[in-house]
Design a protein around this motif. Structure first.
Motif, short mmCIF file in Angstrom:
data_model
loop_
_atom_site.label_atom_id
_atom_site.label_comp_id
_atom_site.label_asym_id
_atom_site.label_seq_id
_atom_site.Cartn_x
_atom_site.Cartn_y
_atom_site.Cartn_z
N VAL A 165 56.85 33.83 20.88
CA VAL A 165 57.41 32.50 20.60
C VAL A 165 58.55 32.60 19.60
O VAL A 165 59.62 32.00 19.78
CB VAL A 165 56.32 31.55 20.07
CG1 VAL A 165 56.95 30.29 19.49
CG2 VAL A 165 55.37 31.17 21.19
N VAL A 166 58.35 33.36 18.55
CA VAL A 166 59.39 33.51 17.52
C VAL A 166 60.64 34.14 18.12
O VAL A 166 61.77 33.64 17.93
CB VAL A 166 58.88 34.35 16.33
CG1 VAL A 166 60.02 34.66 15.36
CG2 VAL A 166 57.76 33.61 15.61
N ALA A 167 60.46 35.24 18.86
CA ALA A 167 61.62 35.91 19.47
C ALA A 167 62.32 35.00 20.48
O ALA A 167 63.55 34.92 20.52
CB ALA A 167 61.17 37.21 20.15
N GLY A 168 61.53 34.32 21.29
CA GLY A 168 62.12 33.42 22.29
C GLY A 168 62.85 32.25 21.65
O GLY A 168 63.94 31.87 22.10
N PHE A 169 62.28 31.71 20.59
CA PHE A 169 62.93 30.58 19.91
C PHE A 169 64.26 31.01 19.30
O PHE A 169 65.26 30.27 19.36
CB PHE A 169 62.01 30.03 18.82
CG PHE A 169 62.60 28.90 18.04
CD1 PHE A 169 62.65 27.62 18.57
CD2 PHE A 169 63.12 29.10 16.76
CE1 PHE A 169 63.20 26.57 17.87
CE2 PHE A 169 63.68 28.06 16.05
CZ PHE A 169 63.72 26.78 16.60
N LEU A 170 64.31 32.19 18.72
CA LEU A 170 65.57 32.69 18.14
C LEU A 170 66.61 32.90 19.23
O LEU A 170 67.80 32.60 19.03
CB LEU A 170 65.31 33.99 17.37
CG LEU A 170 64.45 33.86 16.10
CD1 LEU A 170 64.18 35.22 15.50
CD2 LEU A 170 65.15 32.94 15.08
N ALA A 171 66.18 33.42 20.38
CA ALA A 171 67.13 33.64 21.48
C ALA A 171 67.66 32.31 22.00
O ALA A 171 68.86 32.18 22.27
CB ALA A 171 66.43 34.41 22.61
N VAL A 172 66.79 31.33 22.15
CA VAL A 172 67.22 30.01 22.62
C VAL A 172 68.18 29.38 21.61
O VAL A 172 69.20 28.78 21.99
CB VAL A 172 66.00 29.09 22.85
CG1 VAL A 172 66.44 27.66 23.11
CG2 VAL A 172 65.17 29.61 24.01
N SER A 173 67.87 29.50 20.33
CA SER A 173 68.75 28.94 19.31
C SER A 173 70.13 29.59 19.34
O SER A 173 71.15 28.91 19.19
CB SER A 173 68.12 29.12 17.92
OG SER A 173 66.88 28.45 17.83
N ALA A 174 70.16 30.91 19.56
CA ALA A 174 71.45 31.61 19.63
C ALA A 174 72.25 31.14 20.85
O ALA A 174 73.47 30.92 20.76
CB ALA A 174 71.22 33.11 19.69
N LEU A 175 71.58 31.00 21.98
CA LEU A 175 72.26 30.54 23.20
C LEU A 175 72.82 29.14 23.01
O LEU A 175 74.01 28.89 23.29
CB LEU A 175 71.28 30.55 24.37
CG LEU A 175 71.75 29.88 25.67
CD1 LEU A 175 72.93 30.63 26.27
CD2 LEU A 175 70.60 29.79 26.68
N ASN A 176 71.99 28.23 22.53
CA ASN A 176 72.45 26.86 22.36
C ASN A 176 73.53 26.75 21.28
O ASN A 176 74.45 25.94 21.39
CB ASN A 176 71.27 25.95 22.02
CG ASN A 176 70.37 25.71 23.21
OD1 ASN A 176 70.80 25.81 24.36
ND2 ASN A 176 69.11 25.40 22.95
N GLY A 177 73.43 27.58 20.25
CA GLY A 177 74.45 27.57 19.21
C GLY A 177 75.81 28.00 19.75
O GLY A 177 76.84 27.39 19.44
#
Length: 558
Positions: A229-241
């Motif tokens: 979850v932590v890794a996926g959330f960081l990846a999603v945040s990077a993509l959306n950013g």
């Protein structure tokens, strides 16, 4: 999800489960998936370009940018997250033609949407309905309009039913059996849902709470699930950013102020709760009443401390409440009764409702049907009491009400009472069809779903190729005075360059700009739309005579 529906009563007639060899079942699943794809493509064949704007254009533009193509400026629009666009990006690798890209998007939607069938088979099997009966019921339910209608548009709603169903099945597997693969799989799907739409943020929050509850109950840390979850959330945040910076340079539409006002005032809470009730009402109506039984069965098992039942109910309530609380008053009927936001769980509840009817006694079916009708009536009365005459005076948008327009035969107005009565009658009919067996129920669901889809799309959709309003080379600039919707409609056809802005009254086109789009007030000829145009610039022939804009072309551009 065996945790959702209790074991059948000893008095209940067994669900016919003819012996089905694995190889035969595999062929049934494969052929069923192919048939699902073909049916979805048939009804989407007339779709060649975005119609539900700015949403479709937002996803398509993001997909083109992710594929390495030119982006655009979507500033001050709602932020369209990158998860769905990632899925569409390969279409822009295959072709540069906007019409071809959109057709490929319809293919992607159909292939992903068809996965609802095998996933539905898995769900029914865990609910105690297996074999050919389960396959027939799942195949029919997968064609519910709630699971297919948005597949004809480039919208995240086209894939969310599959994403949500996959997440629930994976999380249920992890809760029952444990193991790192199930933990990682369910967490990855939850993170992808978060990347697809804001409703996925609700699912991710519920997923984390479920994992934490398991940590407390099992007294051990789930490193794999929480770490994923932590890794996926960081990846999603990077993509959306990255997408925000590239496609929303001046920021996105901020709904935070609306959300906070609703959460902190009595009137706001009443709006949010009433809107959520309207979504529950539409959820039941859009599944021909079956979701009403599904809601009741799930609530019963939640009271009996079923973890997955609680997960499903909390997710549903969270999505309905949060989406309603953040929705501005747009003076549209859809503010009070809306189906799109809960369409992602409609198939799940319909399947649970079907399983409950299949596994119950005659008396239990009567209670379930009556309870489902009761939930439908209560939610409908709430909507009617809160909205009042606004249901008839506010703007009615047919796109918001596909199923109810079919049930009432009217595309121009919401008839809440009539739709409720028809849905209640259908639910009672399905409870009676159980006497004839699961195939009769499957046939009823299929007939209604196909009839509704034909009503909405036509039996023989004609493919109409739109004419591109601007030639496919050279830079393009749009005047600030052009209506935002007109600007949005230009973004997808102009696939070869990023559109820039211009003030044609004070600025000359920059070097490399071959086309300038200007506002054309009503009653103005194309030639008079840009009085101070530079020498050598000519208006292009109007693609749409009634268009409120005109494209001017530099004759020096080849």
């Amino acid at each position: 999800m065996s945790l959702v529906i209790a074991a059948p009563s000893p008095e209940a007639p067994p669900v016919p489960a003819l012996p089905t060899p694995r190889r035969t079942m595999a062929w049934l699943l494969a052929l069923g998936c192919v048939a699902q794809v073909l049916i979805r493509l048939w009804f989407a064949q007339a779709r060649t370009g975005p119609a539900a704007n700015p949403d479709e254009t937002g996803y398509l533009l993001a997909a083109r940018w992710l594929a390495g193509g030119p982006g655009g400026d979507l500033s001050r629009n709602t932020f369209y997250q990158g998860g769905y666009s990632l899925l569409l990006a390969p279409a822009s690798w295959v072709s540069d033609d906007p019409n071809t890209v959109y057709t490929l998007v319809m293919v992607i939607n159909a292939v992903v949407g068809a996965a609802a069938f095998p996933l539905g088979v898995m769900l029914l099997r865990r609910l105690g309905v297996s074999g050919r009966a389960g396959a027939a019921l799942a195949w029919a339910a997968a064609l519910l309009p709630a699971a297919t209608f948005f597949g004809g548009y480039a919208l995240a709603d086209a894939i969310l039913p599959v994403v949500v169903l996959g997440w629930l099945l994976a999380l249920d597997r992890f809760i029952r059996d444990g193991g790192p693969y199930a933990a990682a799989g369910s967490s990855l799907i939850a993170c992808y849902a978060d990347a697809v739409h804001s409703r996925g943020q609700v699912l991710l929050c519920v997923h984390v709470l479920a994992l934490l509850a398991l940590v407390v109950s099992r007294r051990r840390t789930d490193v794999v699930g929480l770490g994923t979850v932590v890794a996926g959330f960081l990846a999603v945040s990077a993509l959306n950013g990255a997408m925000r910076s590239a496609l929303y340079p001046e920021g996105t539409r901020d709904l935070t102020a609306i959300l906070l006002a609703r959460l902190t005032t009595f009137d706001g809470q009443l709006w949010a709760l009433s809107g959520a009730a309207g979504q529950i009402w539409y959820l039941i109506v859009s599944t021909w009443g079956l979701a009403g039984v599904g809601l009741v069965a799930t609530a019963v098992m939640a009271v009996r401390r079923s973890p997955m039942a609680a997960v499903l109910l909390v997710s549903t309530a969270g999505m309905a409440y949060a989406s309603s609380a953040a929705l501005p008053d747009e003076h549209r009927v859809g503010n009070f009764a809306y189906g799109r936001y809960l369409s992602c769980v409609a198939l799940v509840y319909a399947l649970i409702g079907i399983a409950a009817l299949m596994r119950s006694t005659n008396r239990q079916r009567a209670v379930l049907a009556a309870s489902g009708v009761g939930v439908l009536a209560v939610s409908g009365l709430w909507v009617t009491a809160y909205a009042g005459d606004r249901l008839s005076t506010y703007n009615y948008i047919g796109f918001d009400f596909p199923e109810t327009s079919f049930l009432t035969g009217d595309r121009s107005e919401l008839h809440l009472t009539q739709a409720s009565l028809v849905a209640a009658g259908l639910l009672i009919a399905f409870a009676g069809l159980r006497w004839l067996g699961p195939l009769a129920v499957a046939a009823g669901v299929l007939a209604l779903s196909l009839a509704a889809t034909v009503f909405l799309n036509g039996s023989h959709p004609r493919r109409v190729m739109p004419v591109a309003p601007i030639s496919g080379h050279g830079g393009v600039a749009v005047a600030h005075s052009v209506n935002w919707m007109d600007y949005t409609k230009i973004l997808h056809p102009v696939a070869w360059t990023r559109i820039s802005w211009i003030n044609p009254t004070t600025e000359r086109p920059a070097p490399g700009i071959c086309t300038v789009v200007v506002n054309r007030p009503a009653g103005t000829s194309p030639e008079a739309s840009w009085p101070g145009h530079p020498a050598g610039w000519r208006p292009l022939p109007a693609t749409w005579p009634a268009a409120s804009w005109t494209a001017w072309r530099d004759s020096a551009c080849a």
